[in-house]
Design a protein around this motif. Structure first.
Motif, mmCIF file in Angstrom:
data_model
loop_
_atom_site.group_PDB
_atom_site.id
_atom_site.type_symbol
_atom_site.label_atom_id
_atom_site.label_comp_id
_atom_site.label_asym_id
_atom_site.label_seq_id
_atom_site.Cartn_x
_atom_site.Cartn_y
_atom_site.Cartn_z
ATOM 1 N N ASP A 40 -61.417 -48.436 27.510
ATOM 2 C CA ASP A 40 -60.462 -49.166 26.682
ATOM 3 C C ASP A 40 -60.799 -50.655 26.673
ATOM 4 O OD1 ASP A 40 -59.047 -46.962 25.901
ATOM 5 O OD2 ASP A 40 -57.336 -47.294 27.231
ATOM 6 N N ARG A 41 -61.156 -51.203 27.829
ATOM 7 C CA ARG A 41 -61.512 -52.617 27.893
ATOM 8 C C ARG A 41 -62.844 -52.868 27.197
ATOM 9 N NH1 ARG A 41 -58.981 -56.449 27.123
ATOM 10 N NH2 ARG A 41 -57.397 -55.516 28.479
ATOM 11 N N ARG A 43 -64.035 -51.273 24.781
ATOM 12 C CA ARG A 43 -63.825 -51.141 23.339
ATOM 13 C C ARG A 43 -63.415 -52.474 22.714
ATOM 14 N NH1 ARG A 43 -61.010 -47.015 23.811
ATOM 15 N NH2 ARG A 43 -62.561 -45.410 23.389
ATOM 16 N N THR A 44 -62.710 -53.286 23.470
ATOM 17 C CA THR A 44 -62.293 -54.594 22.950
ATOM 18 C C THR A 44 -63.389 -55.639 23.084
ATOM 19 O OG1 THR A 44 -61.383 -55.447 25.045
ATOM 20 C CG2 THR A 44 -59.937 -54.066 23.695
ATOM 21 N N LEU A 45 -64.408 -55.365 23.905
ATOM 22 C CA LEU A 45 -65.435 -56.362 24.189
ATOM 23 C C LEU A 45 -66.767 -56.084 23.502
ATOM 24 C CD1 LEU A 45 -64.848 -56.823 28.028
ATOM 25 C CD2 LEU A 45 -63.986 -58.255 26.178
ATOM 26 N N ARG A 142 -71.187 -60.204 26.599
ATOM 27 C CA ARG A 142 -70.040 -60.043 27.494
ATOM 28 C C ARG A 142 -70.451 -59.403 28.809
ATOM 29 N NH1 ARG A 142 -68.785 -60.207 21.727
ATOM 30 N NH2 ARG A 142 -66.576 -60.729 21.512
#
Length: 266
Positions: A40-41, A43-45, A142
């Protein structure tokens, strides 16, 4: 846990040998719980399809496969001291590197996304390795780091569960140099490396009787029995009681969580 005493031991050699018949099951039990939070994290990065990604401590490849299949990475480099756990993961975009992250001669190029979970906590050189990973980022890349954080019940100092968990951290520290005392400083480390958009979060998945996370801790404690007893904190009877508690309907604990921190190279 505090301090980083010198230790000649290594994860995968002195503890948790990859050839153990149940090691992959132990790792997968933790992955089943933590992967949803990690992905989930990520996916945002992840900036989008086509990036070059590094998975440090690839384990059994659950995150590697997510990066290939869901994130549509152009290339995923899977790095681990033992890559046998990747099994039959085959993809022309996958490059498997069997090496130690601490090897100064290691040259993997640069990446758009770098992820390391439950790796740096076991390496005494963790602060230097954060610097190294940050240097491997492309502009705009990232870095995502995740490690364990204990959130103990301050009212419990003597239960079999607490004594066994405390003995485990002590044994890990003295045997292979594991240290979780600086995990909550990871966001500061990333800022010190010049990364931007830095943030962090802590998740403590439910510790459910007989569930995957309870099985992970049970298997971990059973595998560490000699080292646990050597701490002087527990004996076989206490460990037996703690393991039984993890499978009992009376289980009521906030288990160790995962601190995740991330940042972006300008």
């Amino acid at each position: 846990m505090s301090g980083s005493p010198a230790s000649d031991g290594h994860y995968g050699e002195d503890l948790f040998e990859p050839e153990h018949p149940h090691e992959s099951e132990r790792i997968d039990a933790a992955a089943l719980i933590y992967d949803p939070f990690t992905t989930d994290r990520l996916r945002t990065l992840v900036p989008g399809p086509g990036g070059r990604c590094l998975e440090v401590g690839a384990g059994t490849g659950t995150v590697v496969r997510w990066l290939l299949e869901e994130a549509a990475a152009a290339e995923v480099v899977a790095l681990d001291r033992d890559t046998g756990g990747l099994g039959a993961t085959v993809d022309p975009r996958l490059r498997v590197i069997t090496a130690d992250l601490r090897d100064e001669a290691l040259d993997l190029g640069t990446f758009d996304v770098i992820h390391a979970r439950f790796v740096l906590m076991h390496l005494p050189e963790r602060r230097q390795l954060v610097s190294r990973l940050a240097r491997w980022l492309n502009p705009g890349g990232r870095l995502l780091l995740g490690d364990a954080v204990e959130v103990p019940n301050p009212l419990d100092t003597s239960s079999a569960y607490r004594r066994t968990m405390d003995a485990m951290w002590q044994a890990l520290r003295s045997t292979i140099g594991t240290d979780t005392s600086a995990i909550t400083a990871y966001p500061h480390f990333l800022r010190e490396e010049g990364l931007q958009n830095v943030a962090g979060e802590l998740v403590c998945p439910p510790l459910v009787a007989g569930g995957p996370l309870a099985r992970f801790w049970s298997e971990t404690w059973n595998r560490m029995r000699p080292a646990l007893e050597e701490t002087g904190r527990v004996d076989a009877t206490v460990i037996d009681e703690a393991v039984a508690y993890l499978a009992s309907p009376g289980l009521a604990e906030l288990g160790p969580g995962m601190m995740t921190a991330w940042g972006q190279r300008p």
